[in-house]
Design a protein around this motif. Structure first.
Motif, short mmCIF file in Angstrom:
data_model
loop_
_atom_site.label_atom_id
_atom_site.label_comp_id
_atom_site.label_asym_id
_atom_site.label_seq_id
_atom_site.Cartn_x
_atom_site.Cartn_y
_atom_site.Cartn_z
N CYS A 85 0.85 -1.15 -0.12
CA CYS A 85 -0.02 -0.13 -0.04
C CYS A 85 0.80 1.31 -0.09
O CYS A 85 1.89 1.18 0.51
CB CYS A 85 -1.12 0.03 1.16
SG CYS A 85 -2.36 1.31 1.06
N ASN A 86 0.49 2.36 -0.69
CA ASN A 86 1.10 3.63 -0.60
C ASN A 86 0.63 4.41 0.43
O ASN A 86 1.18 5.61 0.38
CB ASN A 86 0.70 4.18 -2.09
CG ASN A 86 -0.36 4.23 -2.50
OD1 ASN A 86 -1.45 3.87 -1.82
ND2 ASN A 86 -0.50 4.56 -3.84
N THR A 126 -9.41 -6.25 -4.20
CA THR A 126 -8.82 -5.47 -3.23
C THR A 126 -7.35 -5.34 -3.04
O THR A 126 -6.59 -6.08 -4.18
CB THR A 126 -9.50 -5.99 -1.93
OG1 THR A 126 -8.88 -6.98 -1.47
CG2 THR A 126 -10.62 -5.97 -1.94
N GLY A 127 -6.73 -4.75 -1.90
CA GLY A 127 -5.52 -5.06 -1.66
C GLY A 127 -5.06 -5.52 -0.31
O GLY A 127 -6.04 -6.27 0.30
N GLU A 145 -3.29 -1.96 -1.51
CA GLU A 145 -3.74 -1.19 -2.59
C GLU A 145 -3.65 -1.75 -4.14
O GLU A 145 -2.54 -1.58 -4.57
CB GLU A 145 -3.15 0.38 -2.55
CG GLU A 145 -3.50 1.64 -3.52
CD GLU A 145 -4.96 1.46 -3.91
OE1 GLU A 145 -5.52 1.12 -5.09
OE2 GLU A 145 -5.69 1.67 -2.83
N THR A 152 -10.50 0.88 -3.27
CA THR A 152 -9.03 1.39 -3.62
C THR A 152 -9.09 2.64 -2.71
O THR A 152 -10.17 3.13 -2.09
CB THR A 152 -8.90 1.77 -5.10
OG1 THR A 152 -7.51 2.64 -5.17
CG2 THR A 152 -10.06 2.75 -5.57
N ASN A 153 -7.84 3.16 -2.29
CA ASN A 153 -7.72 4.57 -1.84
C ASN A 153 -7.75 5.57 -2.86
O ASN A 153 -7.83 6.96 -2.50
CB ASN A 153 -6.48 4.53 -0.89
CG ASN A 153 -5.13 4.31 -1.68
OD1 ASN A 153 -5.26 4.62 -3.04
ND2 ASN A 153 -4.07 3.91 -1.11
N SER A 174 -11.82 4.54 -0.38
CA SER A 174 -11.70 5.03 1.04
C SER A 174 -11.19 6.27 1.34
O SER A 174 -10.23 6.68 0.83
CB SER A 174 -10.60 3.97 1.71
OG SER A 174 -11.14 2.54 1.54
N SER A 188 -3.54 8.93 7.59
CA SER A 188 -2.64 8.08 6.79
C SER A 188 -1.21 8.20 6.58
O SER A 188 -0.47 7.29 5.89
CB SER A 188 -3.41 8.42 5.18
OG SER A 188 -2.62 9.73 4.89
N SER A 211 -4.00 -5.90 5.16
CA SER A 211 -3.34 -5.65 3.89
C SER A 211 -3.12 -7.02 3.11
O SER A 211 -3.05 -7.20 1.77
CB SER A 211 -2.10 -4.80 3.81
OG SER A 211 -1.19 -5.46 4.37
#
Length: 355
Positions: free
Chosen positions: A44-45, A89-90, A92, A123-124, A146, A159, A351
């Motif tokens: 994820c970022n 999903t992830g 991300e 996703t974000n 999200s 975040s 995650s």
């Protein structure tokens, strides 16, 4: 012989059909899995405070991640086992540069089995502006994004990354796209400030024609120890009722969110919102989900530490029938509920399994 009416014969036919039908992804509590969650990466970022620690070193090896053609094969098997909808999903998922190819592969896998899938993505939103058109062309129908705050400073606090403008740019691109289905905004409510921001988030979503959904805080991840002090679904609903005129919407038992219709006002056009109360009102008893991790493992529950590996036998030459039997075994062992009031291992990370 007595005359049997057409109505009676029709009812008898349906009864016999029900008795002969055996759900393919059945568990010992009588639930049948028809909803597939597919994680395509554990990376994820963002580093949301309720999900990931700042530093993560145990990412999955890239060579262990499923490839598009493997997602297609497993999607076909899932469809033959009665699955009718899939959500990617992830981590991300947008971090996979081949995500459009994965979406297309999943769609084709369902179509190979003669099933027209209901295909969604969570996703974000960071990077959506670059790929949303490709995802729609590949078969994406619905989208969940999200977003925990509209305030850039607060967003960065939650975040641990200054990326709120990237999320909003992604949403602008979605609005300009040909996405055929619903857009939902998901917000995890972590504290009193989150409660205070609910009216602004709901209004933002309604103005854009989105469905806003609150997610009740769950005792996993870095903030798990402070669970008892976090807002509950009751707190969220109180704020919603204080701010909006709500009418209950009838929701299927298997749906995770309780939903309301919001009456229009001078500040918004109205619409649908929801609250997912995984802790205070869990939907485990009617859960229809099965989960495929990015490295090819089947999880019967988001919070399960047990899995069944499809990745290794698939790459070793197992047949579709053999993989299907493994999948059925995994779902047969599905627990009655998530048991999140019990301690969750420190190593657990959503995650890795997908939200």
């Amino acid at each position: 012989m007595a005359h049997l009416s057409p109505t009676f014969l029709n009812s008898l036919t349906w009864l016999l059909t029900d008795l002969m039908y055996e759900p393919l992804l059945l568990d010992t509590f009588g639930r049948t899995a028809t909803d597939l969650r597919i994680s395509v990466t554990d990376r994820c970022n963002l580093r949301c405070v309720y999900c990931l620690p700042e530093k993560v070193t145990d990412w999955l090896k890239r060579s262990d991640l499923l490839r598009p053609e493997e997602f297609r094969r497993l999607a076909k098997i899932a469809a033959t086992l009665g699955v009718t909808q899939a959500r990617i999903t992830g981590g991300e998922p947008l971090l996979r540069p081949d995500l459009p190819q994965i979406v297309e592969a999943v769609r084709e896998g369902f179509e190979d089995a003669g099933v027209e899938p209901d295909l969604a993505l969570t996703t974000n939103g960071i990077g959506l502006d670059r790929v949303i058109d490709s995802l729609v062309d590949a078969g994406l129908q619905r989208l969940n994004v999200s977003i925990d705050s509209l305030d850039p400073v607060r967003f960065a606090e939650l975040s641990r990354r200054k990326r709120s403008s990237d999320v909003l740019r992604g949403l602008d691109a979605v609005d300009a796209s040909a996405l055929p289905g619903t857009v939902k905004l998901n917000t995890v409510v972590v504290d009193q400030q989150s409660l205070a921001e609910i009216p602004a988030l709901v209004t933002f979503a309604l103005e854009r024609g989105y469905q806003w959904r609150a997610i009740e805080f769950m005792p996993i991840g870095p903030l798990a120890a402070s669970f008892s002090s976090r807002p509950t679904a009751h707190d969220i609903q109180r704020v919603l009722r204080e701010s909006f005129e709500l009418t209950d919407v009838i929701t299927a038992a298997s749906e995770p969110a309780r939903r309301w219709s919001v009456a229009p006002s001078d500040t918004h056009p109205g619409g649908i919102i929801g609250v997912i109360a995984s802790m205070t009102s869990p939907f485990c008893a009617s859960c229809t989900r099965t989960r495929l991790s990015a490295d090819g493992k089947i999880y019967s529950c988001l919070f399960s530490v047990d899995s069944v590996d499809l990745h290794t036998p698939m790459r070793a030459g197992a047949s579709d029938e053999e993989l299907a039997e493994l999948w059925k075994d995994a779902m047969w062992a599905k627990p009655a509920g998530h048991q999140l009031l019990a301690p969750v291992p420190q190593s657990y990370s959503m995650s890795k399994i997908g939200g």
